[in-house]
Design an enzyme around this catalytic site. Structure first.
Site, PDB file in Angstrom:
ATOM      1  N   TYR A 183       0.852  -1.194   0.000  1.00 18.64           N
ATOM      2  CA  TYR A 183       0.000   0.000   0.000  1.00 18.64           C
ATOM      3  C   TYR A 183       0.889   1.246   0.000  1.00 18.64           C
ATOM      4  O   TYR A 183       1.788   1.379   0.832  1.00 18.64           O
ATOM      5  CB  TYR A 183      -0.913  -0.005   1.229  1.00 18.64           C
ATOM      6  CG  TYR A 183      -1.862   1.169   1.295  1.00 18.64           C
ATOM      7  CD1 TYR A 183      -3.102   1.123   0.661  1.00 18.64           C
ATOM      8  CD2 TYR A 183      -1.520   2.330   1.980  1.00 18.64           C
ATOM      9  CE1 TYR A 183      -3.970   2.202   0.717  1.00 18.64           C
ATOM     10  CE2 TYR A 183      -2.380   3.411   2.039  1.00 18.64           C
ATOM     11  CZ  TYR A 183      -3.605   3.344   1.405  1.00 18.64           C
ATOM     12  OH  TYR A 183      -4.449   4.418   1.452  1.00 18.64           O
ATOM     13  N   CYS A 184       0.644   2.154  -0.971  1.00 16.19           N
ATOM     14  CA  CYS A 184       1.348   3.428  -1.040  1.00 16.19           C
ATOM     15  C   CYS A 184       2.861   3.190  -1.103  1.00 16.19           C
ATOM     16  O   CYS A 184       3.333   2.405  -1.927  1.00 16.19           O
ATOM     17  CB  CYS A 184       0.940   4.298   0.151  1.00 16.19           C
ATOM     18  SG  CYS A 184       1.528   6.001   0.088  1.00 16.19           S
ATOM     19  N   ILE A 185       3.636   3.812  -0.248  1.00 16.59           N
ATOM     20  CA  ILE A 185       5.085   3.628  -0.287  1.00 16.59           C
ATOM     21  C   ILE A 185       5.469   2.217   0.147  1.00 16.59           C
ATOM     22  O   ILE A 185       6.569   1.742  -0.161  1.00 16.59           O
ATOM     23  CB  ILE A 185       5.791   4.699   0.581  1.00 16.59           C
ATOM     24  CG1 ILE A 185       7.266   4.803   0.209  1.00 16.59           C
ATOM     25  CG2 ILE A 185       5.614   4.412   2.068  1.00 16.59           C
ATOM     26  CD1 ILE A 185       7.985   5.969   0.869  1.00 16.59           C
ATOM     27  N   GLY A 187       3.977  -0.308  -1.166  1.00 20.20           N
ATOM     28  CA  GLY A 187       3.997  -0.942  -2.480  1.00 20.20           C
ATOM     29  C   GLY A 187       5.293  -0.656  -3.213  1.00 20.20           C
ATOM     30  O   GLY A 187       5.817  -1.505  -3.947  1.00 20.20           O
ATOM     31  N   PHE A 212      -1.663  -1.140  -4.031  1.00 23.67           N
ATOM     32  CA  PHE A 212      -2.692  -0.125  -3.845  1.00 23.67           C
ATOM     33  C   PHE A 212      -2.049   1.261  -3.875  1.00 23.67           C
ATOM     34  O   PHE A 212      -1.125   1.546  -3.113  1.00 23.67           O
ATOM     35  CB  PHE A 212      -3.408  -0.325  -2.501  1.00 23.67           C
ATOM     36  CG  PHE A 212      -4.224  -1.581  -2.408  1.00 23.67           C
ATOM     37  CD1 PHE A 212      -5.486  -1.655  -2.979  1.00 23.67           C
ATOM     38  CD2 PHE A 212      -3.743  -2.697  -1.736  1.00 23.67           C
ATOM     39  CE1 PHE A 212      -6.253  -2.808  -2.880  1.00 23.67           C
ATOM     40  CE2 PHE A 212      -4.490  -3.857  -1.630  1.00 23.67           C
ATOM     41  CZ  PHE A 212      -5.756  -3.907  -2.212  1.00 23.67           C
TER      42      PHE A 212
END
Length: 357
Positions: A183-185, A187, A212
């Protein structure tokens, strides 16, 4: 240059809007007269509380922070910590089905915010849903770094973080491969780990990856690009070098100002001029529960990934290996949001579309 000029002009115009001042806001004048100024008395008390918990910039409360408690309202999916390191804890969630899938799931949350974005209230918890589907779920909970962790870099987050978590999952389950979720950073860190394995010509340990709202290609980073500017980066580096960390409270204000009318000035009016405490909102509770960032890691992220965009060109160095998106051939699912102001969907898509190319 044009985008930065537009952004800072917008900040000035919206900060000076008549609605932000008592004398030029008819609704506030009426409220003040009707309440004999009690709205301003309450607002001053709220301002004093917010100033007390702010860093260099005013952190305006966005939600009733007393309404939620971790383990009671949020992050309630049962589990236990199976590994604790200097950088993170690894949580293994308890199964709720008679049988579970063979390949475990490893969730890599952002290290800009707390892990429980993936385990909010039971009805909106991804972790609870995965466990109910018969998945064995592990989640990294990153440490909120202090000055002692100020020299942690992206090498650490990838190799001593994601790769170490993969090793721990294998030790717990006997399975070398996982289904990865970032998710976000988080990811970005998961993608760097996959690329690092590929650069070392090691067998891929992430069987499938779901990302994500993840940015990987920073050639057009949306509104985040406002801060990808040499004078701004140099100033941040000088400030963070002196402190050892980037204060998470300052980072939260910066992100809020990307949507200044909906995430800053409206709360300024409601809290300090109307004297109204904000309503309870679980997502904004998580959003306000920020973490610090190590100075060295942030500098590498801003210069190597955001400014130089090395992942899409010559490769970003991780432990002496050049990591490139094109080397990652893992089956991938990418999820982005149409109106995300941090990771716009088109920018997210452009990055993941370069994997395996």
């Amino acid at each position: 240059m044009r985008e930065r000029l537009r952004f800072f002009t917008r900040q000035y115009v919206n900060a000076m809007a008549p609605s932000n001042f008592l004398a030029t806001n008819p609704e506030l004048l009426k409220l003040t007269l009707e309440s004999d100024g009690q709205n301003l008395v309450r607002g001053l008390a709220l301002l004093a509380e917010d100033l007390e918990r702010s860093a260099d910039h005013l952190n305006i409360r966005l939600t009733d922070e007393s309404a939620f408690e971790l383990g009671r309202d949020l992050a309630t999916t049962p589990g236990r910590v199976v590994l604790r390191t200097e950088l993170f804890e690894l949580i293994q969630y308890s199964p709720t089905t008679a049988t579970v899938g063979k390949t475990p799931v490893l969730v890599v949350p952002p290290f800009i915010n707390k892990y429980y974005i993936m385990d909010m209230r039971p009805q909106s918890s991804l972790v609870a849903w995965l466990v109910a589907q018969g998945q064995t779920v592990f989640m990294i909970s990153w440490r909120n770094p202090g000055v002692a962790q100020g020299q942690a870099d992206l090498d650490d987050y990838v190799v001593d973080g994601v790769i170490a978590a993969l090793d721990a999952v294998e030790a717990a389950t006997g399975e070398r491969e996982v289904h990865g979720i970032g998710y976000c950073i988080g990811g970005t860190a998961l993608s760097l780990a996959m690329g690092w394995l590929a650069a070392r010509r090691q067998k891929q340990r992430v069987r499938s990856a779901t990302l994500f709202t993840t940015l990987l290609d920073f050639s057009q980073p949306g509104e985040l690009g406002i801060f990808i500017h040499e004078p701004i980066i140099a100033a941040l580096e000088a400030q963070n070098e002196a402190r050892g960390i980037m204060d998470g409270r300052q980072l939260a204000v910066s992100f809020s100002l990307l949507r200044e009318n909906s995430l800053y000035w409206n709360y300024y009016i409601d809290s300090y001029l109307k004297g109204q405490s904000p309503v309870a909102f679980d997502l904004l509770h998580w959003n306000s529960d920020g973490t610090n960032l190590p100075a060295k890691m942030l500098s590498e992220y801003l210069r190597g990934l955001c400014q130089a965009n090395l992942l899409t060109t010559e490769g970003f160095p991780i432990h002496g290996r050049k990591v490139r998106l094109a080397d990652v051939t893992t089956p991938l699912c990418a999820v982005a949001c149409e109106r995300d102001h941090i990771a716009p969907w088109i920018d997210s898509w452009r990055g993941v579309s370069m994997m395996g190319s």
